[in-house]
Design a protein around this motif. Structure first.
Motif, PDB file in Angstrom:
ATOM      1  N   ASP A 263       0.826  -1.206   0.000  1.00  0.00           N
ATOM      2  CA  ASP A 263       0.000   0.000   0.000  1.00  0.00           C
ATOM      3  C   ASP A 263       0.864   1.263   0.000  1.00  0.00           C
ATOM      4  OD1 ASP A 263      -2.313  -1.502   0.044  1.00  0.00           O
ATOM      5  OD2 ASP A 263      -2.437  -1.520   2.230  1.00  0.00           O
ATOM      6  N   LEU A 264       1.961   1.249   0.803  1.00  0.00           N
ATOM      7  CA  LEU A 264       2.796   2.430   0.927  1.00  0.00           C
ATOM      8  C   LEU A 264       3.859   2.511  -0.160  1.00  0.00           C
ATOM      9  CD1 LEU A 264       3.333   2.463   4.820  1.00  0.00           C
ATOM     10  CD2 LEU A 264       1.751   3.874   3.491  1.00  0.00           C
ATOM     11  N   ASP A 265       4.351   1.362  -0.603  1.00  0.00           N
ATOM     12  CA  ASP A 265       5.460   1.337  -1.572  1.00  0.00           C
ATOM     13  C   ASP A 265       5.159   0.344  -2.698  1.00  0.00           C
ATOM     14  OD1 ASP A 265       7.112   3.044   0.178  1.00  0.00           O
ATOM     15  OD2 ASP A 265       7.153   1.278   1.461  1.00  0.00           O
ATOM     16  N   PRO A 266       4.152   0.615  -3.525  1.00  0.00           N
ATOM     17  CA  PRO A 266       3.712  -0.366  -4.526  1.00  0.00           C
ATOM     18  C   PRO A 266       4.704  -0.635  -5.652  1.00  0.00           C
ATOM     19  CG  PRO A 266       2.591   1.739  -4.855  1.00  0.00           C
ATOM     20  CD  PRO A 266       3.356   1.855  -3.572  1.00  0.00           C
ATOM     21  N   SER A 267       5.674   0.254  -5.856  1.00  0.00           N
ATOM     22  CA  SER A 267       6.603   0.098  -6.983  1.00  0.00           C
ATOM     23  C   SER A 267       7.852  -0.694  -6.620  1.00  0.00           C
ATOM     24  CB  SER A 267       7.020   1.482  -7.511  1.00  0.00           C
ATOM     25  OG  SER A 267       5.898   2.206  -7.953  1.00  0.00           O
ATOM     26  N   ILE A 268       7.964  -1.106  -5.353  1.00  0.00           N
ATOM     27  CA  ILE A 268       9.175  -1.757  -4.857  1.00  0.00           C
ATOM     28  C   ILE A 268       8.854  -3.185  -4.411  1.00  0.00           C
ATOM     29  CG2 ILE A 268      11.074  -1.598  -3.205  1.00  0.00           C
ATOM     30  CD1 ILE A 268      10.916   0.707  -5.269  1.00  0.00           C
ATOM     31  N   VAL A 269       9.774  -4.109  -4.699  1.00  0.00           N
ATOM     32  CA  VAL A 269       9.607  -5.499  -4.263  1.00  0.00           C
ATOM     33  C   VAL A 269      10.832  -5.939  -3.465  1.00  0.00           C
ATOM     34  CG1 VAL A 269       8.112  -6.107  -6.198  1.00  0.00           C
ATOM     35  CG2 VAL A 269      10.591  -6.408  -6.393  1.00  0.00           C
ATOM     36  N   ALA A 270      10.638  -6.970  -2.675  1.00  0.00           N
ATOM     37  CA  ALA A 270      11.718  -7.543  -1.871  1.00  0.00           C
ATOM     38  C   ALA A 270      12.071  -8.919  -2.420  1.00  0.00           C
ATOM     39  CB  ALA A 270      11.288  -7.659  -0.416  1.00  0.00           C
ATOM     40  N   VAL A 271      13.368  -9.175  -2.570  1.00  0.00           N
ATOM     41  CA  VAL A 271      13.850 -10.461  -3.065  1.00  0.00           C
ATOM     42  C   VAL A 271      14.864 -11.001  -2.055  1.00  0.00           C
ATOM     43  CG1 VAL A 271      14.959 -11.679  -4.980  1.00  0.00           C
ATOM     44  CG2 VAL A 271      13.603  -9.612  -5.432  1.00  0.00           C
ATOM     45  N   PRO A 272      14.719 -12.266  -1.609  1.00  0.00           N
ATOM     46  CA  PRO A 272      15.662 -12.824  -0.628  1.00  0.00           C
ATOM     47  C   PRO A 272      17.101 -12.770  -1.133  1.00  0.00           C
ATOM     48  CG  PRO A 272      13.739 -14.232  -0.839  1.00  0.00           C
ATOM     49  CD  PRO A 272      13.631 -13.202  -1.934  1.00  0.00           C
ATOM     50  N   LEU A 273      18.008 -12.425  -0.215  1.00  0.00           N
ATOM     51  CA  LEU A 273      19.441 -12.367  -0.532  1.00  0.00           C
ATOM     52  C   LEU A 273      20.122 -13.581   0.074  1.00  0.00           C
ATOM     53  CD1 LEU A 273      21.894 -10.811  -1.647  1.00  0.00           C
ATOM     54  CD2 LEU A 273      22.007  -9.606   0.545  1.00  0.00           C
TER      55      LEU A 273
END
Length: 315
Positions: A263-273
């Motif tokens: 909702d706050l950051d729809p353009s960003i995704v998280a990918v496991p490192l």
């Protein structure tokens, strides 16, 4: 009769005066806000110090600051006033008081999400909340000086000794919230966004984005893990909106918890490192001062936000 009340005990009026003086850093400014004369306010504070049996303020031509005893006293004063107001609401039918809370944090979207929930859940007609996303050193200083009641930051094996010493020297303690697996944050348009996980080698040609730590810059105070690892392209920024814009505009990345709000950051995704590291996220506060009810509610909201992501919380 002594200023601020009668008898030998400390009065609620004196505590209210004290809280306002501490917040303003000025007796005259506090007097103006509370519609009392400066001599009355000054006399009340001197009488409070006499009754407390110790100096609560350091006075100078630039104003006043709290002593170490004054900082501790402020925490207890806030507790007493909050409880008195709850009592008045319950038994005298008075309206809820103005809600107060200051939070300082590293740049975590789950903190913002929890803050939003806390404000909505407060149901207060009047409130004065503050949320400072700031540098690690400043978070510790904000809480030490009670500019903020709690701070949110991380520890790991690399920075633990340094962070714990700074907290210990400031009379602060760390309460763990959860243990996070490192992720990278990238724009949804980044080629790595669709990967199940990425390695450090995958990041070699991408700009590394990190939060600037100012004059107190140190690898141990960096907001990101693996801060000592060299990078071909480094960019330091001061706020979360900028770092996200650079992820989109330059294809950069940063390393964080993996918890991000759609909702706050729809353009960003998280990918496991794929690294053998863990990030321990927690809140800091004064060891000798219990949290106010409002601060406890905020901590509860943080726990709920994190739990929604399926992350295991510390009990």
């Amino acid at each position: 009769m002594a200023p601020g009340g009668a008898g030998n005990g400390i009065t609620l009026q004196q505590l209210r005066y004290f809280i306002e003086v501490a917040a303003e850093g000025s007796i005259s400014a506090a007097a103006d806000l509370l519609y009392v004369s400066q001599p009355t306010m000054s006399a009340a504070m001197k009488e409070l110090e006499r009754r407390a049996g110790r100096a609560l303020f350091t006075r100078s031509t630039r104003g006043i600051t709290l002593t170490a005893d004054g900082t501790e006293f402020l925490g207890y004063a806030r507790q007493v006033i909050e409880q008195a107001e709850l009592l008045e609401q319950r038994y005298l039918g008075r309206p809820p008081s103005r809600r107060l809370l200051g939070v300082s944090a590293q740049h975590y979207s789950f903190v913002v999400d929890a803050f939003v929930r806390m404000v909505k859940a407060s149901g207060a007609a009047e409130y004065e909340f503050s949320l400072r996303e700031t540098r690690t050193w400043d978070i510790i200083e904000d809480v030490r000086t009670l500019r903020s009641e709690i701070g949110i930051l991380y520890r790991n094996d690399f920075n633990r000794k340094v962070v714990d010493k700074l907290l210990r020297d400031g009379g602060l303690g760390f309460t763990p919230l959860f243990l996070a697996t490192p992720h990278i944050f990238v724009a949804r348009t980044n080629p790595l966004a669709g990967r199940e996980r990425v390695t450090l080698d995958d990041l070699e040609e991408l700009p590394r984005l990190s939060f600037d730590q100012g004059t107190n810059n140190s690898f141990h105070l960096a907001e990101e893990i693996l801060s000592t690892r060299s990078s071909k392209q480094d960019i330091r920024v001061s706020d979360r909106a900028t770092i996200f814009n650079l992820m989109i505009g330059l294809g950069g990345y940063t390393i964080s918890t993996g918890i991000i709000s759609d909702d706050l950051d729809p353009s960003i995704v998280a990918v496991p490192l794929d690294v053998d590291e863990r990030i321990e996220i927690g809140w800091i506060g004064h060891t000798s001062i219990p949290l106010t009810g409002q601060a406890e509610r905020f901590v509860a909201e943080m726990r709920e936000v994190v739990a929604d992501f399926g992350v295991e919380l510390f009990s």
